[in-house]
Write a protein that holds these residues in place. Sequence first.
Motif, PDB file in Angstrom:
ATOM      1  N   LEU A 205      -0.241   1.984  11.139  1.00  0.00           N
ATOM      2  CA  LEU A 205      -1.512   2.284  11.796  1.00  0.00           C
ATOM      3  C   LEU A 205      -1.377   2.302  13.319  1.00  0.00           C
ATOM      4  O   LEU A 205      -1.979   3.139  13.994  1.00  0.00           O
ATOM      5  N   ILE A 206      -0.580   1.401  13.859  1.00  0.00           N
ATOM      6  CA  ILE A 206      -0.352   1.382  15.313  1.00  0.00           C
ATOM      7  C   ILE A 206       0.332   2.667  15.756  1.00  0.00           C
ATOM      8  O   ILE A 206      -0.080   3.314  16.731  1.00  0.00           O
ATOM      9  N   PHE A 207       1.362   3.053  15.038  1.00  0.00           N
ATOM     10  CA  PHE A 207       2.081   4.274  15.407  1.00  0.00           C
ATOM     11  C   PHE A 207       1.235   5.523  15.143  1.00  0.00           C
ATOM     12  O   PHE A 207       1.355   6.512  15.868  1.00  0.00           O
ATOM     13  N   LEU A 208       0.385   5.492  14.126  1.00  0.00           N
ATOM     14  CA  LEU A 208      -0.542   6.605  13.900  1.00  0.00           C
ATOM     15  C   LEU A 208      -1.507   6.748  15.074  1.00  0.00           C
ATOM     16  O   LEU A 208      -1.792   7.856  15.522  1.00  0.00           O
ATOM     17  N   ALA A 209      -2.003   5.615  15.571  1.00  0.00           N
ATOM     18  CA  ALA A 209      -2.911   5.657  16.726  1.00  0.00           C
ATOM     19  C   ALA A 209      -2.201   6.248  17.938  1.00  0.00           C
ATOM     20  O   ALA A 209      -2.757   7.083  18.663  1.00  0.00           O
TER      21      ALA A 209
ATOM     22  N   PRO B  59      10.420 -11.043   7.745  1.00  0.00           N
ATOM     23  CA  PRO B  59      10.742 -11.582   6.418  1.00  0.00           C
ATOM     24  C   PRO B  59      10.082 -10.769   5.303  1.00  0.00           C
ATOM     25  O   PRO B  59       9.036 -10.143   5.507  1.00  0.00           O
ATOM     26  N   PHE B  60      10.673 -10.827   4.146  1.00  0.00           N
ATOM     27  CA  PHE B  60      10.197 -10.039   3.009  1.00  0.00           C
ATOM     28  C   PHE B  60       8.779 -10.422   2.599  1.00  0.00           C
ATOM     29  O   PHE B  60       8.032  -9.598   2.086  1.00  0.00           O
ATOM     30  N   SER B  61       8.381 -11.663   2.862  1.00  0.00           N
ATOM     31  CA  SER B  61       7.058 -12.128   2.446  1.00  0.00           C
ATOM     32  C   SER B  61       5.918 -11.379   3.142  1.00  0.00           C
ATOM     33  O   SER B  61       4.815 -11.311   2.617  1.00  0.00           O
ATOM     34  N   ILE B  62       6.169 -10.805   4.325  1.00  0.00           N
ATOM     35  CA  ILE B  62       5.124 -10.054   5.030  1.00  0.00           C
ATOM     36  C   ILE B  62       5.496  -8.581   5.182  1.00  0.00           C
ATOM     37  O   ILE B  62       4.974  -7.880   6.039  1.00  0.00           O
ATOM     38  N   PHE B  63       6.370  -8.133   4.326  1.00  0.00           N
ATOM     39  CA  PHE B  63       6.880  -6.761   4.372  1.00  0.00           C
ATOM     40  C   PHE B  63       5.772  -5.713   4.260  1.00  0.00           C
ATOM     41  O   PHE B  63       5.661  -4.821   5.088  1.00  0.00           O
ATOM     42  N   THR B  64       4.919  -5.835   3.241  1.00  0.00           N
ATOM     43  CA  THR B  64       3.867  -4.840   3.008  1.00  0.00           C
ATOM     44  C   THR B  64       2.856  -4.830   4.143  1.00  0.00           C
ATOM     45  O   THR B  64       2.442  -3.762   4.614  1.00  0.00           O
ATOM     46  N   VAL B  65       2.460  -6.002   4.600  1.00  0.00           N
ATOM     47  CA  VAL B  65       1.504  -6.097   5.704  1.00  0.00           C
ATOM     48  C   VAL B  65       2.096  -5.480   6.965  1.00  0.00           C
ATOM     49  O   VAL B  65       1.411  -4.750   7.695  1.00  0.00           O
ATOM     50  N   THR B  66       3.355  -5.750   7.218  1.00  0.00           N
ATOM     51  CA  THR B  66       4.007  -5.221   8.417  1.00  0.00           C
ATOM     52  C   THR B  66       4.063  -3.700   8.393  1.00  0.00           C
ATOM     53  O   THR B  66       3.782  -3.050   9.405  1.00  0.00           O
ATOM     54  N   ILE B  67       4.424  -3.121   7.266  1.00  0.00           N
ATOM     55  CA  ILE B  67       4.470  -1.662   7.168  1.00  0.00           C
ATOM     56  C   ILE B  67       3.080  -1.070   7.401  1.00  0.00           C
ATOM     57  O   ILE B  67       2.926  -0.093   8.129  1.00  0.00           O
TER      58      ILE B  67
ATOM     59  N   GLY C  93      -5.724   7.985   8.460  1.00  0.00           N
ATOM     60  CA  GLY C  93      -4.492   7.395   7.931  1.00  0.00           C
ATOM     61  C   GLY C  93      -4.782   6.136   7.125  1.00  0.00           C
ATOM     62  O   GLY C  93      -4.217   5.918   6.050  1.00  0.00           O
ATOM     63  N   ALA C  94      -5.687   5.287   7.659  1.00  0.00           N
ATOM     64  CA  ALA C  94      -6.066   4.062   6.939  1.00  0.00           C
ATOM     65  C   ALA C  94      -6.777   4.399   5.635  1.00  0.00           C
ATOM     66  O   ALA C  94      -6.538   3.753   4.607  1.00  0.00           O
ATOM     67  N   LEU C  95      -7.634   5.411   5.665  1.00  0.00           N
ATOM     68  CA  LEU C  95      -8.318   5.836   4.444  1.00  0.00           C
ATOM     69  C   LEU C  95      -7.315   6.344   3.408  1.00  0.00           C
ATOM     70  O   LEU C  95      -7.410   6.002   2.214  1.00  0.00           O
ATOM     71  N   ALA C  96      -6.350   7.117   3.850  1.00  0.00           N
ATOM     72  CA  ALA C  96      -5.321   7.619   2.920  1.00  0.00           C
ATOM     73  C   ALA C  96      -4.513   6.468   2.326  1.00  0.00           C
ATOM     74  O   ALA C  96      -4.199   6.473   1.125  1.00  0.00           O
ATOM     75  N   MET C  97      -4.196   5.475   3.143  1.00  0.00           N
ATOM     76  CA  MET C  97      -3.463   4.306   2.631  1.00  0.00           C
ATOM     77  C   MET C  97      -4.296   3.537   1.613  1.00  0.00           C
ATOM     78  O   MET C  97      -3.776   3.093   0.583  1.00  0.00           O
ATOM     79  N   ALA C  98      -5.578   3.371   1.911  1.00  0.00           N
ATOM     80  CA  ALA C  98      -6.461   2.636   0.994  1.00  0.00           C
ATOM     81  C   ALA C  98      -6.609   3.364  -0.337  1.00  0.00           C
ATOM     82  O   ALA C  98      -6.577   2.736  -1.402  1.00  0.00           O
TER      83      ALA C  98
ATOM     84  N   TYR D 111      -3.397   2.968  -2.267  1.00  0.00           N
ATOM     85  CA  TYR D 111      -3.336   1.618  -2.835  1.00  0.00           C
ATOM     86  C   TYR D 111      -4.258   1.513  -4.061  1.00  0.00           C
ATOM     87  O   TYR D 111      -3.868   0.968  -5.089  1.00  0.00           O
ATOM     88  N   GLY D 112      -5.465   2.060  -3.941  1.00  0.00           N
ATOM     89  CA  GLY D 112      -6.415   2.017  -5.051  1.00  0.00           C
ATOM     90  C   GLY D 112      -5.907   2.738  -6.285  1.00  0.00           C
ATOM     91  O   GLY D 112      -6.057   2.248  -7.407  1.00  0.00           O
ATOM     92  N   VAL D 113      -5.299   3.888  -6.093  1.00  0.00           N
ATOM     93  CA  VAL D 113      -4.727   4.623  -7.227  1.00  0.00           C
ATOM     94  C   VAL D 113      -3.572   3.829  -7.845  1.00  0.00           C
ATOM     95  O   VAL D 113      -3.438   3.765  -9.075  1.00  0.00           O
TER      96      VAL D 113
END
Length: 92
Positions: free
Chosen positions: A45-49, A32-40, A74-79, A82-84
């Motif tokens: 991260l799973i696929f990066l691992a 569902p769209f409500s958890i879209f960002t969390v799912t991506i 990858g998580a650091l780059a995402m963070a 997001y911060g920017v």
Amino acid sequence: MTPALAGVPTVFIPVDLDYVALLPMLVTYFVPFSIFTVTITVTSLIFLAALGALAAKTGGAPVFMGGVRVTFWGALAMAITYGVGVLFGAVV
């Protein structure tokens, strides 16, 4: 084929690794769209691992640490991204 995989027989490369980036996007088709960002974020991260572990195995490095290393950066780059975005008022 990328130069890093030039010496690897093609039988060991079942898909072009560029297309693996589509996997998190395909997962979002089923949520569902409500958890879209969390799912991506989580599936990326799973696929990066998984890709980090695959790359480490291909290169003869420790598989677990290869997966951890790629996932961490990858998580650091995402963070940072997001911060920017927050800093400049981008809508997430």
